[in-house]
Design an enzyme around this catalytic site. Structure first.
Site, PDB file in Angstrom:
ATOM      1  N   CYS A 124      14.038  10.646   6.321  1.00 43.34           N
ATOM      2  CA  CYS A 124      14.172  10.874   7.683  1.00 43.34           C
ATOM      3  C   CYS A 124      15.124  10.915   8.397  1.00 43.34           C
ATOM      4  CB  CYS A 124      13.311   8.981   7.788  1.00 43.34           C
ATOM      5  SG  CYS A 124      14.307   8.124   6.542  1.00 43.34           S
ATOM      6  N   GLU A 129       9.645  16.389  14.166  1.00 43.64           N
ATOM      7  CA  GLU A 129      10.595  16.155  12.844  1.00 43.64           C
ATOM      8  C   GLU A 129       9.552  17.431  12.008  1.00 43.64           C
ATOM      9  OE1 GLU A 129       9.242  12.951  10.326  1.00 43.64           O
ATOM     10  OE2 GLU A 129      11.054  12.823   9.459  1.00 43.64           O
ATOM     11  N   LYS A 173       0.584  -1.179  -0.402  1.00 41.31           N
ATOM     12  CA  LYS A 173       0.081   0.092   0.230  1.00 41.31           C
ATOM     13  C   LYS A 173       0.894   1.230  -0.177  1.00 41.31           C
ATOM     14  CE  LYS A 173      -1.639   2.890   3.232  1.00 41.31           C
ATOM     15  NZ  LYS A 173      -2.007   4.256   1.689  1.00 41.31           N
ATOM     16  N   GLU A 198       9.472   1.945  10.684  1.00 42.36           N
ATOM     17  CA  GLU A 198      11.006   2.570   9.984  1.00 42.36           C
ATOM     18  C   GLU A 198      10.103   4.182  10.172  1.00 42.36           C
ATOM     19  OE1 GLU A 198      13.645   1.684   9.478  1.00 42.36           O
ATOM     20  OE2 GLU A 198      13.509  -0.384   9.036  1.00 42.36           O
TER      21      GLU A 198
HETATM   22  P1  NAD Z   1       2.812   8.643   7.477  1.00 46.58           P
HETATM   23  O1  NAD Z   1       2.688   8.578   8.766  1.00 46.58           O
HETATM   24  O2  NAD Z   1       1.584  10.073   6.976  1.00 46.58           O
HETATM   25  O3  NAD Z   1       1.398   7.666   5.910  1.00 46.58           O
HETATM   26  C1  NAD Z   1       2.837   6.357   5.928  1.00 46.58           C
HETATM   27  C2  NAD Z   1       1.554   5.621   5.224  1.00 46.58           C
HETATM   28  O4  NAD Z   1       0.422   5.434   6.163  1.00 46.58           O
HETATM   29  C3  NAD Z   1       0.804   5.977   4.408  1.00 46.58           C
HETATM   30  O5  NAD Z   1       0.637   4.871   3.512  1.00 46.58           O
HETATM   31  C4  NAD Z   1      -0.704   6.354   4.311  1.00 46.58           C
HETATM   32  O6  NAD Z   1      -1.665   6.329   3.604  1.00 46.58           O
HETATM   33  C5  NAD Z   1      -0.559   4.892   5.966  1.00 46.58           C
HETATM   34  N1  NAD Z   1      -1.343   5.528   6.579  1.00 46.58           N
HETATM   35  C6  NAD Z   1      -2.017   6.382   7.409  1.00 46.58           C
HETATM   36  N2  NAD Z   1      -3.132   6.378   8.471  1.00 46.58           N
HETATM   37  C7  NAD Z   1      -2.853   4.206   8.216  1.00 46.58           C
HETATM   38  C8  NAD Z   1      -3.556   3.918   9.657  1.00 46.58           C
HETATM   39  N3  NAD Z   1      -4.670   4.030  10.563  1.00 46.58           N
HETATM   40  N4  NAD Z   1      -3.509   2.720   9.328  1.00 46.58           N
HETATM   41  C9  NAD Z   1      -2.469   1.825   8.321  1.00 46.58           C
HETATM   42  N5  NAD Z   1      -1.818   3.678   7.614  1.00 46.58           N
HETATM   43  C10 NAD Z   1      -2.051   4.737   7.663  1.00 46.58           C
HETATM   44  O7  NAD Z   1       4.032   9.333   6.396  1.00 46.58           O
HETATM   45  P2  NAD Z   1       4.066  10.208   5.318  1.00 46.58           P
HETATM   46  O8  NAD Z   1       3.607  12.253   5.616  1.00 46.58           O
HETATM   47  O9  NAD Z   1       3.711   9.376   3.841  1.00 46.58           O
HETATM   48  O10 NAD Z   1       5.827  10.534   5.140  1.00 46.58           O
HETATM   49  C11 NAD Z   1       6.468  10.571   6.207  1.00 46.58           C
HETATM   50  C12 NAD Z   1       7.407  10.319   7.310  1.00 46.58           C
HETATM   51  O11 NAD Z   1       7.689   8.805   7.062  1.00 46.58           O
HETATM   52  C13 NAD Z   1       8.579  10.851   7.879  1.00 46.58           C
HETATM   53  O12 NAD Z   1       8.098  10.832   9.867  1.00 46.58           O
HETATM   54  C14 NAD Z   1       9.461  10.222   7.512  1.00 46.58           C
HETATM   55  O13 NAD Z   1      10.476  10.251   8.555  1.00 46.58           O
HETATM   56  C15 NAD Z   1       9.246   9.034   8.157  1.00 46.58           C
HETATM   57  N6  NAD Z   1      10.189   8.099   6.878  1.00 46.58           N
HETATM   58  C16 NAD Z   1      10.571   7.169   7.700  1.00 46.58           C
HETATM   59  C17 NAD Z   1      11.739   6.754   6.772  1.00 46.58           C
HETATM   60  C18 NAD Z   1      12.399   5.728   7.572  1.00 46.58           C
HETATM   61  O14 NAD Z   1      13.301   4.436   7.183  1.00 46.58           O
HETATM   62  N7  NAD Z   1      12.774   5.562   8.994  1.00 46.58           N
HETATM   63  C19 NAD Z   1      11.756   6.946   5.863  1.00 46.58           C
HETATM   64  C20 NAD Z   1      11.295   7.028   4.687  1.00 46.58           C
HETATM   65  C21 NAD Z   1       9.949   8.663   5.453  1.00 46.58           C
END
Ligand code: NAD
Length: 495
Positions: free
Chosen positions: A298, A397, A190, A264
């Site tokens: 991230c 962040e 997803k 992650e």
């Molecule tokens: P987000 O947490 O808003 O969303 C991530 C995913 O979760 C999306 O696909 C979203 O549709 C889904 N989602 C939302 N609510 C959900 C629920 N209740 N249940 C299941 N899935 C749900 O993140 P974003 O804004 O897309 O990305 C930014 C974040 O990602 C930042 O915090 C960044 O640091 C992190 N990130 C971490 C890494 C790593 O490897 N540590 C890498 C890239 C990004």
């Protein structure tokens, strides 16, 4: 070259199927705000169908039972088919995620492919079970001795779900697909709602190489789809990349059915610049941490802790470098920094900047929407000189091109500031004394530390992940593959 930007179907059970409800959404280029394509919007009912297909393929299909080597062969074809489409995929990452060409090409594509290749080699090595030594054991029942042995076998965990963020979508999608399929799990992806195309293109490849039906499905959509995938009892494992807030929700959603969860999450990483650092090298790394993917990374080291003896010089150098970065459409090869993903993300970043000023931090440069850039979600690279590590811009962040420069006088103070964070993903040390840099790095509570900028490329054979609110579990390396495997021990009587 015509990019594959128009999709109206999801990839479920080995076929392209219209989402229940038939909805599609426009895909926006964040640099121009133009509609560049469309993508289906999946629902919880579509997720249900994908789970049913994945469960059936795991319980009754050939994939999990296939010899490791045979599965590696299929994945090698998958890898090679993706390689053939590098140009297209790089251009998609530029147009949809706003990555500049080197980021799209090296960080998103090449590093993702290195990772997939690594997992293919890993499973070839896991073909062998590991026998323990054959030895005589006391048989308490008969009073005599028996000869016994034990073998350790790795087995695929079951139905795996990968949920990904929008910032490096192709890279993140493959970081989940690779180990899930290599291990023999069946897998549902997803992607983030902002970046569906880099996921949907993988459906074409799956068809092309003939993955058995149900082994891989793609369901686009938002939180409702994610919630279904993380609560359904037929799913065994979740690998999530995203914010700590959603990560915590996913852990809670997955708890009643006791799924294995790998998270992650976000970061607020610190880069320590010692008094003896090569200042230009450090400032250039500081610039990359400011501008890479418009600050939406991230691992970016957005707290730059600089020895007070050189802090003024560092800020001047970083500011001068930032002023040279060309903002613009990432499709232009001269562009050094592209846009944020959306208007909403830009509003969020601007609110943090206002908060930073109100909290008494000094704005060195940037802080606004660049003048004359009326379309696209651009924002200036922004540097704050911060009196301490306690305000919101140093603790939260931001996920935009904003760095905090904070001074220190002693090594202990620098380490204490670095560790004064709810996160623990990455870290950096700049010093011309390698022993000292190593010593400092060892005291940082983070999953990774780059000394003098590190090698510059993710090494897929070592684990990646975070301490504290940056995550649970690891991707890549042997540890990354183990997240998708069960270990069975068989103890038997030899004689
Ligand atoms: P987000 O947490 O808003 O969303 C991530 C995913 O979760 C999306 O696909 C979203 O549709 C889904 N989602 C939302 N609510 C959900 C629920 N209740 N249940 C299941 N899935 C749900 O993140 P974003 O804004 O897309 O990305 C930014 C974040 O990602 C930042 O915090 C960044 O640091 C992190 N990130 C971490 C890494 C790593 O490897 N540590 C890498 C890239 C990004």
């Amino acid at each position: 070259m015509a990019l594959p930007t128009h999709f109206d179907s999801l990839y479920i059970g080995g076929s392209w199927v219209k989402p229940i409800g038939g909805e599609t959404s426009a895909v926006i280029n964040p640099a121009t705000e133009e509609v560049i394509g469309k993508a289906p919007v999946g629902t919880a009912a579509d997720a249900d169908a994908a789970i049913a297909a994945a469960r059936d393929a795991f319980d009754h299909g050939p994939w999990p039972k296939m010899e490791w080597r045979e599965r590696a062969g299929v994945l090698q074809q998958f890898h090679d088919a993706l390689m053939m489409r590098k140009e297209e995929i790089v251009q998609l990452c530029v147009a949809e995620a706003g990555s500049i060409v080197p980021v799209a090409s090296i960080m998103q594509f090449d590093m993702a492919m290195d990772g997939l290749q690594y997992y293919i080699h890993q499973i070839e090595r896991r073909e062998f079970v590991i026998p323990s030594s054959v030895s005589a054991h006391t048989n308490w029942a008969t009073g005599g001795e028996t000869l016994g042995s034990t073998v350790k076998v790795y087995e695929p965990l079951g139905v795996s779900v990968g949920i990904t963020a929008y910032n490096y979508p192709f890279f993140l999608n493959l970081a989940k697909l690779g180990p899930a399929l290599a291990s023999g799990c069946t897998f549902i992806l997803k992607p983030a709602p902002q970046t569906p195309l880099e996921a949907l293109i993988l459906g074409d490849i799956a068809s092309e190489v003939g993955l058995p039906p149900g082994v891989f499905s793609i369901v686009t959509g938002g939180a409702d789809v994610g919630e279904k995938l993380t609560t359904d009892p037929r799913v065994d494992q979740i690998s999530f990349t995203g914010s700590d807030k959603i990560g915590a929700m996913i852990q809670a959603q997955a708890a009643p059915t006791l799924k294995r969860v790998t998270l992650e999450l976000g970061g607020k990483s610190a880069m320590i610049v010692c008094e003896d650092a090569d200042l230009e090298q450090a400032a250039f790394a500081g610039l990359i941490n400011l501008t890479n993917q418009c600050g939406q990374g991230c691992v970016l080291q957005t707290r730059q802790l600089v020895h007070n003896a050189i802090k003024g010089q560092y800020i001047e150098m970083l500011k001068a470098m930032a002023s040279q970065v060309k903002l613009g459409n990432p499709a232009d090869p001269d562009t050094g920094m592209g846009p944020l993903i959306s208007a909403a993300q830009r509003e969020r970043v601007l609110a943090f900047i206002e908060q930073g000023k109100a909290d008494g931090n000094t704005l060195v440069c940037g802080g606004s929407i660049p003048s004359g850039m009326d379309s696209g979600f651009f924002i200036e690279p922004t540097i704050f000189d911060c009196p301490n590590n306690s305000t919101a811009i140093a603790q939260e962040e931001i996920f935009g091109p904003v760095v905090c420069v904070i001074g220190f006088d002693t090594e202990e103070e620098a380490i204490a500031i670095a560790n004064d964070s709810q996160y623990g993903l990455s870290g950096g040390v700049f010093s011309q004394d390698p022993g000292k840099a190593y010593r400092i790095g060892m005291k940082m509570r983070t999953g990774g530390v780059l000394i003098n900028g590190g090698g510059g490329r993710l090494n897929p054979s070592v684990p990646f992940g975070g301490y504290k609110r940056s995550g649970i579990g690891r991707e890549y390396g042997e540890e990354g593959l183990n997240e998708y495997l069960e270990i069975k021990v068989i103890d038997f009587r030899a004689a």
